[in-house]
Design a protein around this motif. Structure first.
Motif, PDB file in Angstrom:
ATOM      1  N   GLU A 258       0.853  -1.189   0.000  1.00  0.00           N
ATOM      2  CA  GLU A 258       0.000   0.000   0.000  1.00  0.00           C
ATOM      3  C   GLU A 258       0.884   1.232   0.000  1.00  0.00           C
ATOM      4  O   GLU A 258       2.088   1.160   0.285  1.00  0.00           O
ATOM      5  CB  GLU A 258      -0.907   0.017   1.231  1.00  0.00           C
ATOM      6  N   LEU A 259       0.291   2.359  -0.344  1.00  0.00           N
ATOM      7  CA  LEU A 259       0.997   3.639  -0.260  1.00  0.00           C
ATOM      8  C   LEU A 259       0.787   4.258   1.106  1.00  0.00           C
ATOM      9  O   LEU A 259      -0.324   4.282   1.631  1.00  0.00           O
ATOM     10  CB  LEU A 259       0.486   4.588  -1.335  1.00  0.00           C
ATOM     11  N   HIS A 260       1.877   4.771   1.674  1.00  0.00           N
ATOM     12  CA  HIS A 260       1.802   5.460   2.956  1.00  0.00           C
ATOM     13  C   HIS A 260       2.811   6.601   2.907  1.00  0.00           C
ATOM     14  O   HIS A 260       4.005   6.375   2.736  1.00  0.00           O
ATOM     15  CB  HIS A 260       2.126   4.522   4.112  1.00  0.00           C
ATOM     16  N   ALA A 261       2.304   7.838   3.034  1.00  0.00           N
ATOM     17  CA  ALA A 261       3.171   9.019   2.959  1.00  0.00           C
ATOM     18  C   ALA A 261       4.010   9.001   1.681  1.00  0.00           C
ATOM     19  O   ALA A 261       5.217   9.271   1.696  1.00  0.00           O
ATOM     20  CB  ALA A 261       4.072   9.098   4.192  1.00  0.00           C
ATOM     21  N   ALA A 262       3.336   8.665   0.571  1.00  0.00           N
ATOM     22  CA  ALA A 262       3.928   8.675  -0.769  1.00  0.00           C
ATOM     23  C   ALA A 262       5.020   7.624  -0.942  1.00  0.00           C
ATOM     24  O   ALA A 262       5.827   7.708  -1.869  1.00  0.00           O
ATOM     25  CB  ALA A 262       4.479  10.057  -1.115  1.00  0.00           C
ATOM     26  N   ARG A 263       5.047   6.622  -0.062  1.00  0.00           N
ATOM     27  CA  ARG A 263       6.008   5.526  -0.185  1.00  0.00           C
ATOM     28  C   ARG A 263       5.253   4.201  -0.178  1.00  0.00           C
ATOM     29  O   ARG A 263       4.208   4.072   0.453  1.00  0.00           O
ATOM     30  CB  ARG A 263       7.020   5.535   0.972  1.00  0.00           C
ATOM     31  N   TRP A 264       5.820   3.205  -0.860  1.00  0.00           N
ATOM     32  CA  TRP A 264       5.234   1.871  -0.844  1.00  0.00           C
ATOM     33  C   TRP A 264       5.712   1.110   0.386  1.00  0.00           C
ATOM     34  O   TRP A 264       6.900   1.168   0.742  1.00  0.00           O
ATOM     35  CB  TRP A 264       5.631   1.106  -2.110  1.00  0.00           C
TER      36      TRP A 264
END
Length: 335
Positions: A67-73
């Protein structure tokens, strides 16, 4: 000694992977039109998350949802909309490849991130890169191997007459091996991965996929010997980033490793024009001459490519540089 064979025709050229824009149908048309001897499945990162190298590859993992979290995978607890988007984008890409390359009887190249570039980019659910935990890297490598095996099988079913060639992109591997991947704070770096660990991990992926594999790295200090030990069919690199010591590359090529030679700039030079096919061909010949190999082997063992992906280029330049690579390959074959 038996003359090695490589999974492409003499005088072939191909792209590294990425293309500019968001129209996958047009990108696929350009690739098939300009690179008929070794077309590839283009990657269009301008479409957003899930179309980038990391998100695209993470979408292939088996039993490791992301998933994406704070623009990171990062690794997720369960599949969600970010993973569905990555799956949908890949399905659209494969649909275009299936439609436009119907009846293809030659080689076709697909690409994904390798395990160490993925481990240096993916976050764990509790924070920190996957690279931080050797056990997590092993799990990631196994998941990637299974996902790529399925991906290769899918492309074979869609293009039953084609020969599938897999490119694993490892631009982060030199920094992983050197212990230069920064931690989240930026105040430290992760421990270096030992060479034998990297060889074993890469070999496990290469063995699982059941297809010839190009290990590609458009960064300085490409570990050519490591790629050879892992069982790669070929190495892909940027000729402009080669150091003065060509012995490791020469030894690998002498042992039968193929070369995807990045010989044309991936972005427009100050003059704004793509190099001519003669200039690109001369760049490859110069390297071959320095290595001291017979000219007759050049066109069969070497594939001409841009130095890296073309996502940062204009559409006009991208097409022009692929044309120059194609014609350079033909020049090498005719020489």
């Amino acid at each position: 000694m038996t003359q090695p064979t490589w999974p492409w025709p003499a005088g072939a050229a191909t792209g590294v992977g990425s293309m500019p824009g968001t129209d996958v149908a047009e990108a696929q048309r350009i690739v098939l039109g300009e690179l008929p001897d070794l077309p590839h499945l283009p990657e269009l990162p301008a479409r957003g998350p899930g179309a980038d190298l990391i998100g695209r590859t993470a979408g292939l993992l088996v039993d490791l949802p992301v998933e994406l979290h704070a623009a990171r995978w990062r690794i997720a607890g369960r599949p969600g909309r970010d993973l569905r988007r990555a799956h949908d984008l890949m399905e659209r890409d494969l649909d275009q490849l299936t439609e436009q390359a119907d009846g293809l009887a030659g080689p076709v190249k697909i690409s994904a991130a390798g395990p160490f570039t993925l481990a240096a980019a993916l976050d764990r659910p509790i924070g920190g890169r996957m690279l931080r935990d050797p056990g997590a890297v092993r799990d990631l490598t196994g998941s990637l191997a299974e996902g790529l095996r399925e991906h290769v099988a899918t492309v074979r079913r869609r293009l039953p007459g084609a020969t599938v060639l897999l490119q694993l992109d490892e631009p982060s591997l030199p920094t992983v091996l050197a212990g230069r991947v920064p931690t989240e704070s930026g105040l430290g770096a992760y421990r270096p991965v030992e060479q034998n660990v990297a060889v074993d991990a890469l070999r496990s992926v290469l063995t699982a996929v059941g297809a010839p594999v190009v290990l590609h790295c458009c960064a300085p200090d490409v570990p050519v010997g490591l790629f050879r030990a892992a069982g790669a069919a070929a190495v892909g690199l940027d000729l402009d980033l080669l150091g003065r010591d060509l012995d490791p590359l020469g030894e690998a090529l002498d042992a039968g490793l193929g070369l995807l030679a990045g010989a044309a700039p991936a972005t427009a030079p100050p003059a704004g024009r793509a190099p001519s096919s003669a200039q690109v061909a001369d760049r490859v010949r110069q390297l071959w001459h320095r290595l001291g190999f017979p000219p007759a082997r050049l066109a069969t063992q070497v594939v001409v490519t841009p130095t890296c992906g073309l996502a940062g280029a204009t559409p006009e330049y991208a097409r022009a540089v692929l044309t120059a690579c194609r014609d350079a390959g033909r020049r090498l074959a005719e020489a």
